[in-house]
Design an enzyme around this catalytic site. Structure first.
Site, PDB file in Angstrom:
ATOM      1  N   GLN A 185       0.824  -1.214   0.000  1.00 23.89           N
ATOM      2  CA  GLN A 185       0.000   0.000   0.000  1.00 23.89           C
ATOM      3  C   GLN A 185       0.856   1.262   0.000  1.00 23.89           C
ATOM      4  O   GLN A 185       0.679   2.151  -0.835  1.00 23.89           O
ATOM      5  CB  GLN A 185      -0.909   0.015   1.235  1.00 23.89           C
ATOM      6  CG  GLN A 185      -1.934  -1.077   1.287  1.00 23.89           C
ATOM      7  CD  GLN A 185      -2.804  -0.958   2.520  1.00 23.89           C
ATOM      8  OE1 GLN A 185      -3.925  -0.442   2.452  1.00 23.89           O
ATOM      9  NE2 GLN A 185      -2.322  -1.414   3.651  1.00 23.89           N
ATOM     10  N   TYR A 203       9.453   3.087   8.226  1.00 24.89           N
ATOM     11  CA  TYR A 203       8.087   3.284   8.719  1.00 24.89           C
ATOM     12  C   TYR A 203       7.821   2.367   9.903  1.00 24.89           C
ATOM     13  O   TYR A 203       8.042   1.160   9.841  1.00 24.89           O
ATOM     14  CB  TYR A 203       7.069   3.045   7.606  1.00 24.89           C
ATOM     15  CG  TYR A 203       7.278   4.003   6.473  1.00 24.89           C
ATOM     16  CD1 TYR A 203       6.799   5.309   6.539  1.00 24.89           C
ATOM     17  CD2 TYR A 203       8.020   3.629   5.359  1.00 24.89           C
ATOM     18  CE1 TYR A 203       7.038   6.214   5.518  1.00 24.89           C
ATOM     19  CE2 TYR A 203       8.260   4.529   4.328  1.00 24.89           C
ATOM     20  CZ  TYR A 203       7.768   5.815   4.417  1.00 24.89           C
ATOM     21  OH  TYR A 203       8.018   6.711   3.415  1.00 24.89           O
ATOM     22  N   TYR A 205       4.139  -8.262  17.212  1.00 20.44           N
ATOM     23  CA  TYR A 205       4.290  -7.291  16.133  1.00 20.44           C
ATOM     24  C   TYR A 205       4.863  -5.986  16.665  1.00 20.44           C
ATOM     25  O   TYR A 205       5.836  -5.448  16.127  1.00 20.44           O
ATOM     26  CB  TYR A 205       2.938  -7.038  15.461  1.00 20.44           C
ATOM     27  CG  TYR A 205       2.941  -5.846  14.527  1.00 20.44           C
ATOM     28  CD1 TYR A 205       3.532  -5.927  13.272  1.00 20.44           C
ATOM     29  CD2 TYR A 205       2.363  -4.634  14.911  1.00 20.44           C
ATOM     30  CE1 TYR A 205       3.550  -4.834  12.424  1.00 20.44           C
ATOM     31  CE2 TYR A 205       2.371  -3.542  14.067  1.00 20.44           C
ATOM     32  CZ  TYR A 205       2.975  -3.643  12.825  1.00 20.44           C
ATOM     33  OH  TYR A 205       2.994  -2.553  12.004  1.00 20.44           O
ATOM     34  N   ALA A 233       7.318  -4.629   5.591  1.00 21.01           N
ATOM     35  CA  ALA A 233       7.091  -5.002   6.989  1.00 21.01           C
ATOM     36  C   ALA A 233       6.247  -6.260   7.045  1.00 21.01           C
ATOM     37  O   ALA A 233       5.511  -6.584   6.101  1.00 21.01           O
ATOM     38  CB  ALA A 233       6.389  -3.878   7.753  1.00 21.01           C
TER      39      ALA A 233
END
Length: 305
Positions: free
Chosen positions: A18, A105, A131, A66
């Site tokens: 994205q 990020y 996470y 990620a």
């Protein structure tokens, strides 16, 4: 293929995701964007990444890759750790050795999720799931590397493409007449478009000056405001209806439920609010509200149907 002398090379990881997709468009004016897909470069293979860096020698690394499957990370901690911690550490080491900038990020999940006060960049970190811990380990590695870096912590990312909450709501809203959505997790829905636009703005001077528009460090990147997942769902259906999408559901048919009624393998933070004052001051801008950003994305989705 002949290399264009003098053109800066920008390595974007996760280029088909994205954020990566939007970055490829926004960063194109700044240099030659290199965004290998999984068939060209396996980011889980540290040796392959090292070889790629040696072969291509990027001047700027933008890490949009990620492991984002929050629940699966509980069962696959080593896979999550490689992509969320090992990869950024590896990229930071390259950038430190080659005097390159690294943009990385991160996530609101590095915080504890307690209280109701928006987190600042100086708030204590205390991840509550695998996470979040792996994302914090990645942040820590980047900051410890001494490379020039911009770590952008963001939250609740969505776009007009890919798998995300907004697209899921728009799909379910066409299929179902009623939905139940969690209302006690509060955060800031952030469009991938905005992330890429602000990244490009921060890097605008870099090709000519070798420096970013903001000082090396950690910044929160999100729109203004706050919302629950329930708020986002209701707003999504409201925007879609106004734009002419045929829905089976109405905003009033979205029931608000507590997190306790929607158990997940990974614990979720209840407070994902982010204070964006530092980034606004650094860039000299006023960030838009989340509602306006959401409306743009819903409109984009509808245009593609």
């Amino acid at each position: 293929m002949n290399e264009v002398v003098g053109v800066k090379k920008i390595f974007v990881t996760g280029g088909n995701g994205q954020v990566g997709f939007e970055l490829r468009r926004q960063l194109a004016p700044l240099g030659e964007v290199l965004a290998p897909d999984r068939t060209e470069l396996d980011l889980a293979d540290a040796g392959a990444v090292d070889a790629w860096l040696v072969a291509h020698k990027p001047d700027l690394v933008v890490n949009a890759a990620a492991y984002t499957a929050v629940d699966k990370a509980e069962a696959e901690p080593e896979v999550a750790r490689r992509l969320n911690a090992g990869l950024p550490a590896q990229l930071a080491a390259y950038c430190a050795a080659h005097h390159a900038w690294l943009v990385h990020y991160s996530s609101d999940y590095v915080y504890s999720g307690e209280g109701q006060t928006p987190w600042t960049e100086d708030s204590p970190t205390a991840p509550i799931n695998t996470y979040g811990q792996t994302k914090w380990d990645g942040d820590d590695a980047v900051q410890a590397s001494a490379c020039r870096h911009l770590v952008f912590r963001t939250s609740w990312v969505y776009s007009a493409t890919g798998s995300n909450f907004v697209n899921t709501m728009l799909r379910l809203g066409r299929e179902r007449e009623a939905l139940s959505v969690v209302a006690d997790q509060i955060g800031v829905p952030t469009s991938a478009r905005l992330i890429a636009q602000l990244t490009a703005l921060a890097l605008a001077p870099w090709p000519c000056t070798g420096e970013a528009a903001v000082a090396s460090g950690v910044y929160h990147l999100a729109p203004q405001g706050e919302a629950s997942w329930h708020d986002v769902a209701v707003a999504t259906f409201g925007h879609a209806a106004r734009l002419g999408m045929e829905l089976a559901i109405t905003p009033e048919a979205v029931a608000a439920i507590p997190t306790a009624q929607y158990p997940t393998p990974a614990k979720r933070p209840l407070n994902s609010r982010l204070d964006v004052t530092r980034l606004e001051r650094a860039l000299g801008v006023k960030l838009p509200g989340w509602q306006a950003q959401l409306a743009l994305t819903v409109e984009e989705v509808i245009k593609k149907l």
